[in-house]
Motif scaffolding. Structure first.
Motif, mmCIF file in Angstrom:
data_model
loop_
_atom_site.group_PDB
_atom_site.id
_atom_site.type_symbol
_atom_site.label_atom_id
_atom_site.label_comp_id
_atom_site.label_asym_id
_atom_site.label_seq_id
_atom_site.Cartn_x
_atom_site.Cartn_y
_atom_site.Cartn_z
ATOM 1 N N THR A 219 0.820 -1.211 0.000
ATOM 2 C CA THR A 219 0.000 0.000 0.000
ATOM 3 C C THR A 219 0.852 1.259 0.000
ATOM 4 O O THR A 219 0.623 2.180 -0.797
ATOM 5 N N TRP A 220 1.832 1.326 0.887
ATOM 6 C CA TRP A 220 2.658 2.533 0.957
ATOM 7 C C TRP A 220 3.483 2.721 -0.319
ATOM 8 O O TRP A 220 3.642 3.858 -0.801
ATOM 9 N N ALA A 221 3.955 1.634 -0.887
ATOM 10 C CA ALA A 221 4.710 1.739 -2.146
ATOM 11 C C ALA A 221 3.800 2.252 -3.265
ATOM 12 O O ALA A 221 4.198 3.112 -4.068
ATOM 13 N N PHE A 222 2.568 1.736 -3.315
ATOM 14 C CA PHE A 222 1.616 2.157 -4.343
ATOM 15 C C PHE A 222 1.266 3.640 -4.190
ATOM 16 O O PHE A 222 1.256 4.395 -5.175
ATOM 17 N N LEU A 223 0.966 4.082 -2.960
ATOM 18 C CA LEU A 223 0.558 5.465 -2.742
ATOM 19 C C LEU A 223 1.665 6.444 -3.101
ATOM 20 O O LEU A 223 1.401 7.565 -3.572
ATOM 21 N N LYS A 224 2.909 6.055 -2.897
ATOM 22 C CA LYS A 224 4.026 6.922 -3.270
ATOM 23 C C LYS A 224 4.137 7.030 -4.788
ATOM 24 O O LYS A 224 4.462 8.102 -5.323
ATOM 25 N N GLN A 225 3.863 5.939 -5.488
ATOM 26 C CA GLN A 225 3.855 5.993 -6.955
ATOM 27 C C GLN A 225 2.703 6.860 -7.448
ATOM 28 O O GLN A 225 2.875 7.691 -8.346
ATOM 29 N N LEU A 226 1.524 6.663 -6.852
ATOM 30 C CA LEU A 226 0.341 7.427 -7.258
ATOM 31 C C LEU A 226 0.548 8.920 -6.982
ATOM 32 O O LEU A 226 0.053 9.777 -7.733
ATOM 33 N N ASN A 227 1.289 9.224 -5.951
ATOM 34 C CA ASN A 227 1.549 10.607 -5.556
ATOM 35 C C ASN A 227 2.162 11.425 -6.692
ATOM 36 O O ASN A 227 1.952 12.644 -6.781
ATOM 37 N N GLU A 228 2.884 10.765 -7.582
ATOM 38 C CA GLU A 228 3.576 11.471 -8.650
ATOM 39 C C GLU A 228 2.625 12.107 -9.659
ATOM 40 O O GLU A 228 2.989 13.064 -10.344
ATOM 41 N N CYS A 229 1.399 11.581 -9.763
ATOM 42 C CA CYS A 229 0.460 12.142 -10.738
ATOM 43 C C CYS A 229 -0.752 12.809 -10.080
ATOM 44 O O CYS A 229 -1.688 13.221 -10.767
ATOM 45 N N VAL A 230 -0.737 12.913 -8.749
ATOM 46 C CA VAL A 230 -1.798 13.624 -8.024
ATOM 47 C C VAL A 230 -1.319 15.045 -7.767
ATOM 48 O O VAL A 230 -0.249 15.243 -7.180
ATOM 49 N N PRO A 231 -2.050 16.070 -8.223
ATOM 50 C CA PRO A 231 -1.559 17.448 -8.096
ATOM 51 C C PRO A 231 -1.446 17.923 -6.651
ATOM 52 O O PRO A 231 -0.484 18.588 -6.279
ATOM 53 N N TYR A 232 -2.449 17.610 -5.831
ATOM 54 C CA TYR A 232 -2.424 17.986 -4.413
ATOM 55 C C TYR A 232 -3.554 17.252 -3.707
ATOM 56 O O TYR A 232 -4.417 16.631 -4.348
ATOM 57 N N TYR A 233 -3.562 17.319 -2.370
ATOM 58 C CA TYR A 233 -4.578 16.644 -1.567
ATOM 59 C C TYR A 233 -5.387 17.689 -0.805
ATOM 60 O O TYR A 233 -4.881 18.298 0.153
ATOM 61 N N PRO A 234 -6.630 17.929 -1.197
ATOM 62 C CA PRO A 234 -7.461 18.889 -0.462
ATOM 63 C C PRO A 234 -7.645 18.454 0.993
ATOM 64 O O PRO A 234 -7.535 17.275 1.331
ATOM 65 N N GLY A 235 -7.953 19.438 1.847
ATOM 66 C CA GLY A 235 -8.122 19.153 3.263
ATOM 67 C C GLY A 235 -9.415 18.468 3.616
ATOM 68 O O GLY A 235 -9.594 18.013 4.746
ATOM 69 N N GLY A 236 -10.363 18.387 2.691
ATOM 70 C CA GLY A 236 -11.633 17.725 2.952
ATOM 71 C C GLY A 236 -12.303 17.304 1.659
ATOM 72 O O GLY A 236 -11.927 17.746 0.565
ATOM 73 N N THR A 237 -13.330 16.463 1.787
ATOM 74 C CA THR A 237 -13.983 15.894 0.599
ATOM 75 C C THR A 237 -14.780 16.925 -0.185
ATOM 76 O O THR A 237 -14.898 16.825 -1.408
ATOM 77 N N SER A 238 -15.344 17.920 0.488
ATOM 78 C CA SER A 238 -16.156 18.926 -0.206
ATOM 79 C C SER A 238 -15.365 19.612 -1.309
ATOM 80 O O SER A 238 -15.889 19.863 -2.404
ATOM 81 N N ALA A 239 -14.102 19.918 -1.029
ATOM 82 C CA ALA A 239 -13.263 20.577 -2.036
ATOM 83 C C ALA A 239 -13.032 19.667 -3.231
ATOM 84 O O ALA A 239 -12.997 20.117 -4.389
ATOM 85 N N VAL A 240 -12.893 18.373 -2.970
ATOM 86 C CA VAL A 240 -12.720 17.400 -4.060
ATOM 87 C C VAL A 240 -13.951 17.399 -4.964
ATOM 88 O O VAL A 240 -13.847 17.458 -6.197
ATOM 89 N N MET A 241 -15.138 17.323 -4.351
ATOM 90 C CA MET A 241 -16.371 17.260 -5.131
ATOM 91 C C MET A 241 -16.611 18.543 -5.918
ATOM 92 O O MET A 241 -17.139 18.511 -7.027
ATOM 93 N N LYS A 242 -16.201 19.665 -5.343
ATOM 94 C CA LYS A 242 -16.344 20.937 -6.058
ATOM 95 C C LYS A 242 -15.499 20.928 -7.329
ATOM 96 O O LYS A 242 -15.975 21.315 -8.401
ATOM 97 N N GLU A 243 -14.258 20.465 -7.211
ATOM 98 C CA GLU A 243 -13.392 20.430 -8.392
ATOM 99 C C GLU A 243 -13.881 19.402 -9.403
ATOM 100 O O GLU A 243 -13.813 19.629 -10.616
ATOM 101 N N LEU A 244 -14.379 18.283 -8.918
ATOM 102 C CA LEU A 244 -14.921 17.269 -9.818
ATOM 103 C C LEU A 244 -16.132 17.830 -10.564
ATOM 104 O O LEU A 244 -16.250 17.678 -11.789
ATOM 105 N N GLY A 245 -17.030 18.487 -9.824
ATOM 106 C CA GLY A 245 -18.236 19.039 -10.435
ATOM 107 C C GLY A 245 -17.958 20.150 -11.423
ATOM 108 O O GLY A 245 -18.672 20.298 -12.421
ATOM 109 N N GLU A 246 -16.912 20.937 -11.147
ATOM 110 C CA GLU A 246 -16.571 22.042 -12.040
ATOM 111 C C GLU A 246 -15.817 21.585 -13.285
ATOM 112 O O GLU A 246 -15.606 22.371 -14.211
ATOM 113 N N GLY A 247 -15.368 20.319 -13.284
ATOM 114 C CA GLY A 247 -14.643 19.798 -14.435
ATOM 115 C C GLY A 247 -13.142 19.965 -14.343
ATOM 116 O O GLY A 247 -12.420 19.635 -15.296
#
Length: 390
Positions: A219-247
């Motif tokens: 799991t930790w090895a996978f998450l570090k690999q995935l980290n390379e293509c994730v721009p950032y981690y919002p502090g909560g789920t609402s921010a994620v859904m807002k960006e998803l909804g806005e496209g």
């Protein structure tokens, strides 16, 4: 002289009696209750709390509601308790702050210590929620339940159904091919983030899915690999859904309620879809009512009655709400047909028939123990999200 002495004695008795009556009247006065929600739980329970206030105006004069981030609350409560203050009477929390509070000895022990106030409550729970209640270790009462996730939610205008990942490896490949289009929120403050973090050890066949330090090498090895293509981690789920909804983003991890509710509210378009991993294991989620140590006795008696009230079928049926924590009720025998009419309409329009089949077909497990969860969050914060969490 005798009459004067008797008069003085009567006066003293009357004064003492008056003081006693005043003290009794003060104790019987309605109390104000301060509730802090770190889980978005008020969407499911506020109507129940208000129903209690309306039914028992002699017990509750006012209820104030405050929202706070889960990671910050334990430190705030610990500081208040050290100062001998009691500004928070009831906390509504997911497994995150519940676990942190147990570790730091912040919560009042309810079971078995106060079992007389909650007769038969453990027998009321449905089987899967009953297992989740054990996570509270007696320090809280589970008020809502969801089989949770992890699931994938995606924009069908940007991701073809045939391209939806069916395994973590396929997700990693998709993420690398579409950089900045996949995000998820910090697990310590996100239900979908937690389900994702705790579901990966099952998907990746780690040595011990219940031991994040010594059993999650894959799991930790996978998450570090995935980290390379994730721009950032919002502090909560609402921010994620807002960006998803806005496209801005095309895909994220989700759970049943975080799929249904944002679409019902219009934050995410109604046509957005969900997929599941072929080898998924449901990591169940729940939210709890906990009482911080130091709450005055006059409030405790009211709070115990309030918690018992919230476990009754009428209040449990309200927790279907707008699908936020689908299904919602933690106790047995509360179907969607008992929910308010508006909730029934939302579930009919935005719920997914496939959920019932997926829940029945795939195994489900409880999340990490309190101690292990705190360690997992810390390791994720340090090793994965340190430079990218906002």
């Amino acid at each position: 002289m005798k009459r004067s002495r008797i008069g003085r004695r009567i006066g003293s008795i009357a004064a003492a009696l008056g003081f006693s009556l005043m003290a009794t009247a003060s104790f019987a006065d309605p109390v104000s209750i301060n509730i802090v929600d770190v889980a978005g739980n008020l969407a499911l329970t506020k109507a129940g709390f208000e129903a209690f206030k309306a039914k028992y105006p002699n017990l509750v004069g006012n209820i104030t509601y405050t929202n706070a981030p889960a990671p910050q609350l334990p430190g705030k409560i610990k500081a208040m308790q050290a100062a001998g203050r009691s500004d928070i009477d009831l906390v509504l929390t997911g497994t995150d702050a519940l676990s942190a509070g147990i570790e730091q000895n912040l919560w009042l022990k309810l079971l078995p210590d106060q079992a007389a106030h909650f007769p038969g409550v453990l027998d009321q729970y449905a089987p899967a929620p009953r297992k989740m209640q054990d996570l509270a270790q007696g320090y809280g009462l589970e008020v809502v339940y969801s089989p949770a996730g992890p699931l994938l939610e995606y924009n069908p205008d940007k991701v073809a159904d045939k391209d939806v990942p069916k395994s973590p490896q396929q997700l990693l490949a998709w993420c690398k091919a579409h950089p900045n289009q996949f995000i998820y929120a910090r697990p310590a403050n996100s239900g979908p983030g937690r389900a994702w973090l705790m579901g990966l050890p099952y998907l990746l066949h780690d040595k011990n899915p219940q031991d994040p330090i010594n059993g999650w090498a894959n799991t930790w090895a996978f998450l570090k690999q995935l980290n390379e293509c994730v721009p950032y981690y919002p502090g909560g789920t609402s921010a994620v859904m807002k960006e998803l909804g806005e496209g801005t983003r095309s895909m994220t991890v989700t759970m049943t309620g975080w799929d249904i509710n944002p679409r019902a509210l219009g934050v995410v378009p109604g046509n957005f879809k969900v997929g599941r991993f072929d080898d998924m294991t449901w990591v169940n989620d729940a939210q709890f009512m906990v009482i911080p140590k130091g709450v005055p006795k006059d409030k405790l008696d009211v709070l115990y009655k309030l918690l018992e009230f919230m476990m009754q079928p009428a209040q449990q049926a309200m927790t279907y709400d707008d699908g936020y924590f689908y299904p919602g009720p933690a106790i047995k025998g509360v179907g969607v047909d008992q929910a308010p009419a508006h909730s029934q309409e939302v579930i009919k329009k935005y719920g997914r028939p496939e959920y019932d089949k997926w829940i029945a077909d795939r195994p489900n497990v409880v999340p990490l123990s309190a101690d292990a969860m705190v360690k997992a969050f810390h390791k994720w914060d340090t090793d994965v999200g340190a430079q990218k969490t906002q």
